[in-house]
Design a protein around this motif. Structure first.
Motif, PDB file in Angstrom:
ATOM      1  N   LEU A  74      -5.949  -5.459  -0.912  1.00  0.00           N
ATOM      2  CA  LEU A  74      -7.235  -5.954  -1.423  1.00  0.00           C
ATOM      3  C   LEU A  74      -7.568  -5.446  -2.822  1.00  0.00           C
ATOM      4  O   LEU A  74      -8.053  -6.203  -3.663  1.00  0.00           O
ATOM      5  CB  LEU A  74      -8.367  -5.578  -0.459  1.00  0.00           C
ATOM      6  N   ILE A  75      -7.366  -4.158  -3.073  1.00  0.00           N
ATOM      7  CA  ILE A  75      -7.811  -3.591  -4.351  1.00  0.00           C
ATOM      8  C   ILE A  75      -6.669  -3.075  -5.212  1.00  0.00           C
ATOM      9  O   ILE A  75      -6.906  -2.598  -6.315  1.00  0.00           O
ATOM     10  CB  ILE A  75      -8.849  -2.456  -4.122  1.00  0.00           C
ATOM     11  N   GLY A  76      -5.453  -3.123  -4.714  1.00  0.00           N
ATOM     12  CA  GLY A  76      -4.311  -2.614  -5.479  1.00  0.00           C
ATOM     13  C   GLY A  76      -3.921  -1.229  -4.991  1.00  0.00           C
ATOM     14  O   GLY A  76      -4.750  -0.461  -4.508  1.00  0.00           O
ATOM     15  N   TRP A  77      -2.654  -0.926  -5.134  1.00  0.00           N
ATOM     16  CA  TRP A  77      -2.122   0.323  -4.576  1.00  0.00           C
ATOM     17  C   TRP A  77      -2.573   1.558  -5.332  1.00  0.00           C
ATOM     18  O   TRP A  77      -2.840   2.594  -4.736  1.00  0.00           O
ATOM     19  CB  TRP A  77      -0.597   0.241  -4.515  1.00  0.00           C
ATOM     20  N   VAL A  78      -2.697   1.459  -6.642  1.00  0.00           N
ATOM     21  CA  VAL A  78      -3.143   2.614  -7.434  1.00  0.00           C
ATOM     22  C   VAL A  78      -4.602   2.939  -7.109  1.00  0.00           C
ATOM     23  O   VAL A  78      -4.964   4.103  -6.872  1.00  0.00           O
ATOM     24  CB  VAL A  78      -2.943   2.355  -8.944  1.00  0.00           C
ATOM     25  N   GLU A 104      -6.210   6.316  -5.332  1.00  0.00           N
ATOM     26  CA  GLU A 104      -7.285   7.068  -5.984  1.00  0.00           C
ATOM     27  C   GLU A 104      -8.537   7.140  -5.119  1.00  0.00           C
ATOM     28  O   GLU A 104      -9.212   8.164  -5.090  1.00  0.00           O
ATOM     29  CB  GLU A 104      -7.592   6.458  -7.348  1.00  0.00           C
ATOM     30  N   VAL A 105      -8.857   6.083  -4.401  1.00  0.00           N
ATOM     31  CA  VAL A 105     -10.014   6.102  -3.502  1.00  0.00           C
ATOM     32  C   VAL A 105      -9.745   7.035  -2.327  1.00  0.00           C
ATOM     33  O   VAL A 105     -10.615   7.803  -1.913  1.00  0.00           O
ATOM     34  CB  VAL A 105     -10.361   4.672  -3.012  1.00  0.00           C
ATOM     35  N   LEU A 106      -8.551   6.985  -1.796  1.00  0.00           N
ATOM     36  CA  LEU A 106      -8.194   7.850  -0.662  1.00  0.00           C
ATOM     37  C   LEU A 106      -8.340   9.325  -1.014  1.00  0.00           C
ATOM     38  O   LEU A 106      -8.864  10.113  -0.222  1.00  0.00           O
ATOM     39  CB  LEU A 106      -6.767   7.560  -0.196  1.00  0.00           C
ATOM     40  N   LEU A 107      -7.899   9.700  -2.202  1.00  0.00           N
ATOM     41  CA  LEU A 107      -7.959  11.106  -2.610  1.00  0.00           C
ATOM     42  C   LEU A 107      -9.288  11.505  -3.243  1.00  0.00           C
ATOM     43  O   LEU A 107      -9.506  12.673  -3.533  1.00  0.00           O
ATOM     44  CB  LEU A 107      -6.825  11.417  -3.588  1.00  0.00           C
TER      45      LEU A 107
END
Length: 100
Positions: A14-18, A22-25
């Motif tokens: 949905l939002i791109g892997w990068v 960054e959201v996960l961390l």
């Protein structure tokens, strides 16, 4: 962990892997991406799951090391020390070479 993996893959598409990474961390705010509803779920999962996973892994490894050191009975350790001590004292010390 399965929920985190599913959220990660879904956000990756949905939002791109990068941005997902960054959201996960917590590097990037989930409010700054295009699919906020899914990014917020990933952010909360990352906030809760990553420290729990790291702490659980560290706790397991530390417990395993402590168990390994406590696995031997005290009596067996003392017997081994006595055996090693008696084997070194029963042989005479080596004579120095050369002489006077």
């Amino acid at each position: 962990m399965a929920v985190c993996v599913v959220l990660y893959v879904l956000n990756g598409f949905l939002i791109g892997w990068v941005s997902t990474y960054e959201v996960l961390l917590g590097i990037q705010s989930p409010a700054k991406v295009k699919s906020q509803w899914c990014a917020w779920l990933l952010s909360i999962a990352g906030w809760a799951a990553i420290p729990a996973f790291v702490g659980g892994t560290a706790g397991y490894l530390i417990t395993a090391q402590i168990q390994a050191h406590h696995a031997r009975e005290l009596e067996s350790v003392l017997d081994e020390l006595r055996r090693l001590s008696s084997s070194t004292t029963s042989s005479p010390p080596p004579e120095p070479e050369g002489g006077p």
